[in-house]
Scaffold this active site. Sequence first.
Site, PDB file in Angstrom:
ATOM      1  N   TRP A   1      35.674  -0.584 -30.417  1.00 34.16           N
ATOM      2  CA  TRP A   1      35.825   0.966 -30.323  1.00 34.16           C
ATOM      3  C   TRP A   1      34.941   1.244 -31.758  1.00 34.16           C
ATOM      4  O   TRP A   1      34.420   2.375 -32.004  1.00 34.16           O
ATOM      5  CB  TRP A   1      37.306   1.423 -30.045  1.00 34.16           C
ATOM      6  N   HIS A   2      35.212   0.683 -32.919  1.00 35.07           N
ATOM      7  CA  HIS A   2      35.043   1.187 -34.149  1.00 35.07           C
ATOM      8  C   HIS A   2      33.474   1.077 -34.292  1.00 35.07           C
ATOM      9  O   HIS A   2      32.838   1.743 -35.272  1.00 35.07           O
ATOM     10  CB  HIS A   2      35.570   0.114 -35.456  1.00 35.07           C
ATOM     11  N   GLY A   3      32.870   0.049 -33.785  1.00 30.91           N
ATOM     12  CA  GLY A   3      31.530   0.015 -33.694  1.00 30.91           C
ATOM     13  C   GLY A   3      30.936  -1.139 -33.196  1.00 30.91           C
ATOM     14  O   GLY A   3      31.546  -2.172 -32.674  1.00 30.91           O
TER      15      GLY A   3
ATOM     16  N   PHE B   1      32.339   6.129 -36.790  1.00 26.27           N
ATOM     17  CA  PHE B   1      32.869   5.501 -35.384  1.00 26.27           C
ATOM     18  C   PHE B   1      32.803   6.436 -34.481  1.00 26.27           C
ATOM     19  O   PHE B   1      33.275   6.178 -33.211  1.00 26.27           O
ATOM     20  CB  PHE B   1      34.231   4.944 -35.738  1.00 26.27           C
TER      21      PHE B   1
END
Lengths: 480, 312
Positions: free
Chosen positions: A324-326, A480
């Site tokens: 999800w962060h990247g 993000f």
Amino acid sequence: MIFNSLEFAIFLPIVFVIYWFVTNRSLKLQNLFIVFASYLFYGRWDWRFLVLIAFTSLCSWASGILIERNRSNPKAVNAISAANITLNLAILGVFKYYDFFISSFAKMCPAISTDGLLLNVILPVGISFYTFQALSYTIDVKREKLEPTHDIIAFFAYVSFFPQLVAGPIERATNLLPQFQKKRTFDTAAATDGMKQILWGLFKKVAVADTCAKIVNEVFTSHQEYPSATLALAAILFTIQIYGDFSGYSDIAIGTSKLFGIKLMRNFNVPFFSRDIAEFWRRWHISLTTWFRDYVYIPLGGSRCSRAKVIRNTFIIFLLSGFWHGANWTFIGWGAWNALLFLPLILTGKNRRFTDTVAEGKLLPNPREILQMGLTFVTVVLGFVIFRAPTLTQAGKYFSRMFRLVGDAESTKFIEFQGIIVLSIGLMLLVEWVDRKKEHGLDLSELRSGFLRMCIYAFLIFTILLCADSDPSQFIYFQF
Amino acid sequence: MKKFIIKTFVFAVAVYILLAAMDYLYSKRCQVSSNIKYQFWSEMLAGGIDADALVVSNSRMRLVKTDILDSTLQTRSYSIGRDGFAFNRQIHVYNLYLKHNSKPKIIIQNVDMYTLQYEVGFDKRQFFPFLWDPEVRSELREEPFTMEERFLPFYRYEMNLFRSGLRKGKKHNTRPPKGPLWEDWDPLEYPRTQRHRFNITERSLITFIDYITKAQEDGIKVILVHAPIVDYMLENALNTDGMMRFYEGFAQEHGIPFLDFSKMDICHDTTYFANALHLNDRGLKVFTDTLAESIREVLSPQEDGEWPCLTH
């Protein structure tokens, strides 16, 4: 527009005055103004991507209405919600993950060229946050946990509410949407508390995170030239930086919302005072971890299933959290590291050992608690090295140099450590320890002397101004 | 709600006044601190320099030996040269000098390939303790200070330099202005491969013409000087001849002398230089000797009333 800028310091009072004095007669008008202010806030970064937010909002709102109309037909409900979830994830996928998948695939199959396949689009700020917020609405409506709203303006306000639009907390529709559907009244105590929380958030961002960032950026960029001790220090400082940055943002967002009569969920709860990794994850980025828990982990069976499935579910939730962060293998690596730390606890049923606050009712923790907190912190720091490194290979090299105990003789660079970093980190940890049971660090309600309270606020403002950079830095989680 | 707004407003104003007062006191302290750049401005703004010969320059002639000028020309000289200042910034220094000191009789104006560029970026930190001074604020009103730097207390000061502002400096030595001397040859700076170009910005040129005209109207003699430079710098520059022709023509047009030291013997010997652009102490001594003699020579105009254009 970023919170730590003069632009926001001018924007906020203007929006506050118009909100409470001009648009307060009509709920619709007030919500419409919130949407306008939020779009203005976001548009200062890039107007073009407002279309994306509006489209996401419109589709999710419409899906709610369609689900309601087809409630008697479960297949249709499933199809509508699946379509909206797919659409939202597709938008997120195109903007955030498409290039990553193509280039990763091309690396595995060197015969395939990426020429003409990569989109090279810029990542819209906050896309993961508002997409997840919109998804939560569709899922909750489908599960009949929430009545779909017919008020499109309230819904648009829910998705785009400016304090939490670009970096959360990721609100649930069940908490935030009803607040836009009823008349808000001004609460002096909440607003005053909100101001204090904003101040505390700014302190954590400007005086703690940004001062750490100078050393962290330098060391992580050319880590091969620094001694091991400096690499260890930079890893610790990055962990503190990301906490100061993100929890600072959350505090400002929550405090700002209080000024508008809106209560957002808590996003951080003194995570550095956790005694194991499970407790850490109950206290770190709470809005994301509970989102994955409620919408992914529990539907998959959670921990109430076979051992194999528990392992699978744990890995899924942590790898997804990382991803999800990247779009980078480092985030997946970070997720895997945390899954490996978490797994022994959940398999032995010890993941809920610490649900209370550490050293409750005591001034200081006992030696055992200090050791537990220290060990947890070290494991978190190691994970954040993977998170911060540009690639997994670089993370490996960082660890290699850090653990080889390279001395000054083999190093060409040395950092100049400033006292202000120790002071600001020390102050933050001290205040958060003292106020660990409270909603935020600057809740000084027990301090009788009003003059002393004012002096503390003035001192924090002074420190913020002195540490502020002429070019205000972005919050890490914007990417993000 | 009114109570909340009033309380917030009163608190904000009170904190602002408190921090502004602290900023004022801190700025005053900085002015007498050991910071070299602050010392220069403090000295100049305090007045009483009252030089007869004023050197206006960027870093290339900032450290010209004013004692040699004094003894040769039998005058009081002073350099207001500042590192990295093109003419659009040199004019601020000159204007502020004039506000606090008497008019000079001679201006020794350094010119080179950087003079008439309009430079946007510069080390603005040197002005921070002086932004309380209305004259400084007014003079620098078009400079790129942000709103925050101008109006938020302490915002402009850097945390890591904060303590240095509190360190009291030694008593000023008024002449020559203090500052770092370029001594060690730095061959990597401006390498031979780097090709420079002489640029003129219209805005800077207009300011420069106005400045020369005004000085002449005030009876101040202006002398343009191109200081020595390592030979390959000019050989590599894209339009050296054009630049020299421009300054010669400019000097003729305005009836002022132009002393060109770009072909001096020392330009072929790097032992006189600290780097390709800056003379070292030895070079400065040789150059200032020659400069002083040349100025003495040109201060007596030729019979036809024209100022000579000398090449060394």
